[in-house]
Every structure is written in structure tokens, then in C-alpha cells.
Write a protein that holds these residues in place. Structure first.
Motif, PDB file in Angstrom:
ATOM      1  N   MET A 128      -8.207  -6.213  -0.117  1.00  0.00           N
ATOM      2  CA  MET A 128      -7.173  -5.186   1.312  1.00  0.00           C
ATOM      3  C   MET A 128      -9.137  -4.534   1.968  1.00  0.00           C
ATOM      4  O   MET A 128      -8.646  -4.368   3.361  1.00  0.00           O
ATOM      5  CB  MET A 128      -6.425  -4.724   1.106  1.00  0.00           C
ATOM      6  CG  MET A 128      -5.305  -5.276   1.148  1.00  0.00           C
ATOM      7  SD  MET A 128      -5.132  -7.563   1.512  1.00  0.00           S
ATOM      8  CE  MET A 128      -5.655  -6.735   3.877  1.00  0.00           C
ATOM      9  N   SER A 129      -9.761  -3.267   1.340  1.00  0.00           N
ATOM     10  CA  SER A 129     -10.572  -2.940   1.758  1.00  0.00           C
ATOM     11  C   SER A 129     -11.814  -3.027   2.801  1.00  0.00           C
ATOM     12  O   SER A 129     -11.850  -3.059   3.796  1.00  0.00           O
ATOM     13  CB  SER A 129     -11.732  -2.370   1.172  1.00  0.00           C
ATOM     14  OG  SER A 129     -11.968  -3.102  -0.357  1.00  0.00           O
ATOM     15  N   HIS A 137      -2.748  -4.708  -8.642  1.00  0.00           N
ATOM     16  CA  HIS A 137      -2.179  -3.729  -7.314  1.00  0.00           C
ATOM     17  C   HIS A 137      -3.827  -3.127  -7.550  1.00  0.00           C
ATOM     18  O   HIS A 137      -4.135  -3.581  -5.695  1.00  0.00           O
ATOM     19  CB  HIS A 137      -1.350  -3.369  -8.105  1.00  0.00           C
ATOM     20  CG  HIS A 137      -0.889  -1.900  -6.387  1.00  0.00           C
ATOM     21  ND1 HIS A 137      -0.621  -2.331  -5.694  1.00  0.00           N
ATOM     22  CD2 HIS A 137      -2.028  -0.917  -6.292  1.00  0.00           C
ATOM     23  CE1 HIS A 137      -0.560  -1.149  -5.017  1.00  0.00           C
ATOM     24  NE2 HIS A 137      -1.068  -0.364  -5.796  1.00  0.00           N
ATOM     25  N   HIS A 149      -3.426   1.440   9.807  1.00  0.00           N
ATOM     26  CA  HIS A 149      -4.773   1.674   8.620  1.00  0.00           C
ATOM     27  C   HIS A 149      -5.639   2.632   9.871  1.00  0.00           C
ATOM     28  O   HIS A 149      -5.865   3.252   9.437  1.00  0.00           O
ATOM     29  CB  HIS A 149      -4.477   0.512   7.566  1.00  0.00           C
ATOM     30  CG  HIS A 149      -4.028   0.956   6.559  1.00  0.00           C
ATOM     31  ND1 HIS A 149      -4.577   1.129   4.915  1.00  0.00           N
ATOM     32  CD2 HIS A 149      -3.078  -0.974   6.355  1.00  0.00           C
ATOM     33  CE1 HIS A 149      -3.550   0.952   4.610  1.00  0.00           C
ATOM     34  NE2 HIS A 149      -3.230  -0.044   5.396  1.00  0.00           N
ATOM     35  N   TYR A 206      -6.683  -5.236  -6.076  1.00  0.00           N
ATOM     36  CA  TYR A 206      -6.401  -6.107  -4.435  1.00  0.00           C
ATOM     37  C   TYR A 206      -6.193  -4.923  -3.658  1.00  0.00           C
ATOM     38  O   TYR A 206      -7.345  -5.721  -2.093  1.00  0.00           O
ATOM     39  CB  TYR A 206      -4.939  -6.804  -4.271  1.00  0.00           C
ATOM     40  CG  TYR A 206      -4.150  -7.557  -3.587  1.00  0.00           C
ATOM     41  CD1 TYR A 206      -5.420  -8.176  -3.165  1.00  0.00           C
ATOM     42  CD2 TYR A 206      -3.301  -6.856  -2.597  1.00  0.00           C
ATOM     43  CE1 TYR A 206      -4.714  -9.121  -1.846  1.00  0.00           C
ATOM     44  CE2 TYR A 206      -2.730  -7.138  -1.215  1.00  0.00           C
ATOM     45  CZ  TYR A 206      -3.685  -8.473  -1.105  1.00  0.00           C
ATOM     46  OH  TYR A 206      -3.148  -9.341   0.303  1.00  0.00           O
ATOM     47  N   TRP A 207      -6.300  -3.742  -3.438  1.00  0.00           N
ATOM     48  CA  TRP A 207      -6.605  -3.068  -2.628  1.00  0.00           C
ATOM     49  C   TRP A 207      -8.072  -2.342  -1.965  1.00  0.00           C
ATOM     50  O   TRP A 207      -8.824  -2.314  -1.891  1.00  0.00           O
ATOM     51  CB  TRP A 207      -5.532  -2.117  -2.486  1.00  0.00           C
ATOM     52  CG  TRP A 207      -4.358  -2.367  -1.980  1.00  0.00           C
ATOM     53  CD1 TRP A 207      -2.707  -3.026  -2.821  1.00  0.00           C
ATOM     54  CD2 TRP A 207      -3.791  -1.898  -0.936  1.00  0.00           C
ATOM     55  NE1 TRP A 207      -1.652  -3.254  -2.174  1.00  0.00           N
ATOM     56  CE2 TRP A 207      -2.441  -3.033  -0.864  1.00  0.00           C
ATOM     57  CE3 TRP A 207      -4.015  -2.010   0.613  1.00  0.00           C
ATOM     58  CZ2 TRP A 207      -0.888  -3.626   0.461  1.00  0.00           C
ATOM     59  CZ3 TRP A 207      -3.281  -2.345   0.930  1.00  0.00           C
ATOM     60  CH2 TRP A 207      -1.889  -2.732   0.725  1.00  0.00           C
ATOM     61  N   ASP A 252       0.857  -1.115   0.421  1.00  0.00           N
ATOM     62  CA  ASP A 252      -0.411   0.085  -0.106  1.00  0.00           C
ATOM     63  C   ASP A 252       0.892   1.352  -0.208  1.00  0.00           C
ATOM     64  O   ASP A 252       1.833   0.817   0.119  1.00  0.00           O
ATOM     65  CB  ASP A 252      -1.041  -0.469   1.227  1.00  0.00           C
ATOM     66  CG  ASP A 252       0.264  -0.661   2.463  1.00  0.00           C
ATOM     67  OD1 ASP A 252       1.059  -0.404   2.591  1.00  0.00           O
ATOM     68  OD2 ASP A 252      -0.934   0.601   3.373  1.00  0.00           O
TER      69      ASP A 252
END
Length: 382
Positions: free
Chosen positions: A77-78, A69, A205, A72-73, A37
Motif C-alpha cells: 500500500m505504500s 498485515h 490517505h 502489506y501496508w 489500515d
């Protein structure tokens, strides 16, 4: 056969390349690159790519690095951060397989090939003309629980060439054919997080917010914690409490309270009733539903897992007439964490039917020792 092979730099996917190449298939190698990130680089990815390049060169195969990328985020990851912030326990590896490896990759690259092959320890079996995700020969390395959110369409396009091999056989074959990564250690940790520590990632985060650690039986404050989002039901390590073992048995999300209980035999960390939601049946529902309208519920004998482990539990999968489902386990299950997934298998532990998210039981536990804090979210202890 024209096959896309997802390679990681590890020995498993390298052996997949060797096996399929030896069988005469037309292979194209792909490495999915996911940066860290905030645009940070991942030094482990550079090492992985270098190893993948050596494998491609050894067999004179085309090799392509593809980036997912942003996807994925945006999606995986969210999901992790939202789930953790809600006080639940996420399963990023399961979502990574569903959304990234067999989702976006298939839509953009894999669709151009007859099959996509990976180094997962799993199998695909055909039963009565229908394909099923099935367990691997090696029970310790079996990864069907990481694949239990995929769809039937995704399963139909996947190959798992290591499904009939033990890990020791994979290592032996890698040495025999002089693969450059034959002795490379297996990667650990969350899908694509590389060498980043999970707690450090969460802290970066979501930050930290100190709160009390309460012994649930007495209501006594026995310590403090960094924030409820760092802890999961059933957790023992990382609590920083003396006189253990201590286990996390509940969380009060509203007031940022962690509840713990002492001792390996504390009943509060065990349960037999596991309530489920949002089931994903890969090849169709395992229930055989009767036409009798007066029937209140249907059930089927199953094996299941609630965490990555070679051991299975046995019990009944039950669906009420309103569609709600639950597992009634034959034995006590430790650390049932809402947000995680129960993975459902046939009673002979061969076919993986799919998975469903664990949710708190309807019954709420009121805690009278910690004044006013009665909105306690616990595991599914019954």
C-alpha cells in the motif's frame, strides 16, 4: 506431495483443495489475513475465514490463519500511495502477488512444503528444460497479467491446478461435490482491500485538492476535479462532465491540471509506441542478442496486454543498443497509462515472459492553449 494451499473463501481455491485432495496429496490450508489500515477490522474477512473453516472441516485438513498485515501496508500500500501521488497508475494486485503471496508467505511458511497451490487461472509449462508462466485454458479468467512480476524461483514453487479448467467447469465441479461456497459470488476490487472503495481509500490517505479540468484542444476550462491522483490516463467514468464521452488524456502534476478530450474517436487517447522500464523477465529475456557490435537494436515479435482483459495486442518488442526497451504495437492502443505494466507474451499468446513498467515517452507534448502550463504528462501517444 506436501502442499500448502492458499485459500480465500472463494469457490476457485475451494475447488483447488478438492482436486488436490482427490489426487491424494498431503494438504495444509492457509488464509493470509490483512486488516484494514488504522487497525480497522474487515467484516468480509470474517466471512471468508468462516468459509475457509468449512472447507477445511469438510476434508479434515489443517487450517491456519497467518497475518501479513504490517508487510502489506509497509510494502504494497505504500507503493500504491507513492505511485498515485507521483501522478502514475499503480498495479497493487501484481505487487501483492509478488511481495505478499509469493514473497513473505513463501519465506515464512511455503518453504516448508513441496509446492504452494493457489486458485489463480494460470499454468506452468516446461520448454527446453525451463519453466514458464503460461496462460490458462479460460481466456476470460486468465490471470497471468497479475502474476507477471514474480521471479523464476517463485514460479518454480507454485502450482495452478485451475489452469486447465474453464470457470464454468469450476462452478460445476463445486456444485457436484457440494462445496459450501459453490454459489458464492467472485470477489471484486483490489487485492485485500475488501469492501473499501478505491477512491475512498485514496481520499483518506492523500486528501482532496481541487483543480481545473481543461479541454486539451481548446485550452478551455470545462470543469473541476478532486485532485490529479484520482485520475488515470484513458479514464472515462467518474469525471462528472456533460456532453461526453470525455477521456483523460494528460495530467499536469505540478499545477494539478487534468486534460481531457471529447469523443470515442479522439486520437489523443491512442498510441502505438509504449516506452518501458524495469523489465522483469521471469524465465530469461525473450531477446536473442546478436554478437554483431554494429547492430543498433534487437527485436522480437510478441503479444502483449496493457490492462486486465482477455484481448491481446500484437507487435514488436524492441531493445536499443543502450538497453532501453519499447513496444511498437501493430494497432493503436487506448489509454496507455504510465506506472501501469505492459505484460509480454509469446506471439502465440501462450507463454508469459514477464512485464515492464510503462513510462512516458521521451518526447514531451507542449500545450499552448493553457498559458504557462507546458509540463504536461501525457500517455504514450505517438
Amino acid at each position: 506431495m506436501k502442499i500448502a494451499v492458499l485459500i480465500s473463501g472463494g469457490v476457485d481455491s475451494a475447488v483447488v483443495v478438492h482436486k488436490l485432495y482427490s489426487e491424494g496429496h498431503d494438504l495444509h490450508l492457509f488464509y493470509i489475513r490483512i486488516g484494514m489500515d488504522k487497525g480497522e477490522g474487515d467484516c468480509s474477512a470474517e466471512e471468508d475465514i468462516e468459509m475457509c473453516s468449512l472447507i477445511a472441516k469438510k476434508y479434515s485438513l489443517p487450517f491456519e490463519i497467518v497475518s501479513l498485515h504490517e508487510e502489506y501496508w509497509q510494502y504494497v500500500m505504500s507503493y500504491v500511495l507513492q505511485t498515485v501521488k507521483s501522478g502514475l497508475t499503480p498495479h497493487p494486485d501484481m505487487m501483492c502477488n509478488k511481495i505478499i503471496k509469493f514473497g513473505f508467505f513463501e519465506e515464512r511458511w511455503g518453504k516448508n512444503f513441496d509446492k504452494t497451490a493457489t486458485g489463480h487461472y494460470a499454468s506452468v509449462r516446461e520448454v527446453d528444460g525451463k519453466l514458464y508462466l503460461a496462460t490458462a485454458k479460460d481466456p476470460i479468467k486468465d490471470q497471468t497479467d497479475f502474476l507477471a512480476q514474480i521471479s523464476y524461483d517463485q514460479l518454480s514453487h507454485i502450482m495452478f491446478p485451475l489452469g486447465n479448467m474453464d470457470k464454468s467447469e469450476v462452478r460445476d465441479l463445486a456444485r457436484q461435490v457440494s462445496l459450501p461456497n459453490a454459489l458464492r459470488k467472485d470477489s471484486q476490487g483490489i487485492c485485500f482491500l475488501g469492501k473499501i472503495d478505491y477512491s475512498d481509500f485514496i481520499a483518506r490517505h492523500l486528501g482532496e485538492k481541487k483543480g481545473p479540468v481543461i479541454e486539451i484542444e481548446t485550452g478551455k476550462k470545462i470543469g473541476s476535479h478532486r485532485g490529479y491522483w484520482f485520475y488515470t490516463i484513458g479514464q472515462r467514468k467518474g469525471l462528472g462532465l456533460s456532453g461526453g464521452p470525455w477521456f483523460v488524456v494528460g495530467k499536469n502534476i505540478k499545477d494539478n491540471v487534468i486534460f481531457v478530450s471529447n469523443g470515442y474517436d479522439t486520437r489523443l487517447q491512442y498510441g502505438r509506441i509504449i516506452s518501458l522500464a524495469e523489465p522483469n523477465w521471469i524465465s530469461g529475456s525473450p531477446f536473442v542478442v546478436s554478437n554483431k557490435s554494429e547492430e543498433q537494436e534487437v527485436s522480437v515479435v510478441i503479444s502483449f496486454k496493457t490492462r486486465h482483459s482477455p484481448e491481446f495486442y500484437t507487435g514488436m518488442l524492441v531493445m536499443s543498443n543502450d538497453g532501453n526497451i519499447k513496444i511498437v504495437s501493430d494497432v493503436d492502443v487506448q489509454g496507455i497509462a504510465p506506472g501501469q505494466f505492459a505484460v509480454i507474451y509469446s506471439k502465440d499468446k501462450i507463454l508469459c515472459y514477464g512485464s515492464a513498467m510503462i513510462i512516458p515517452n521521451v518526447k514531451k507534448r507542449r500545450h499552448h492553449h493553457y498559458k504557462g502550463k507546458n509540463n504536461l504528462e501525457t500517455s504514450n501517444n505517438d
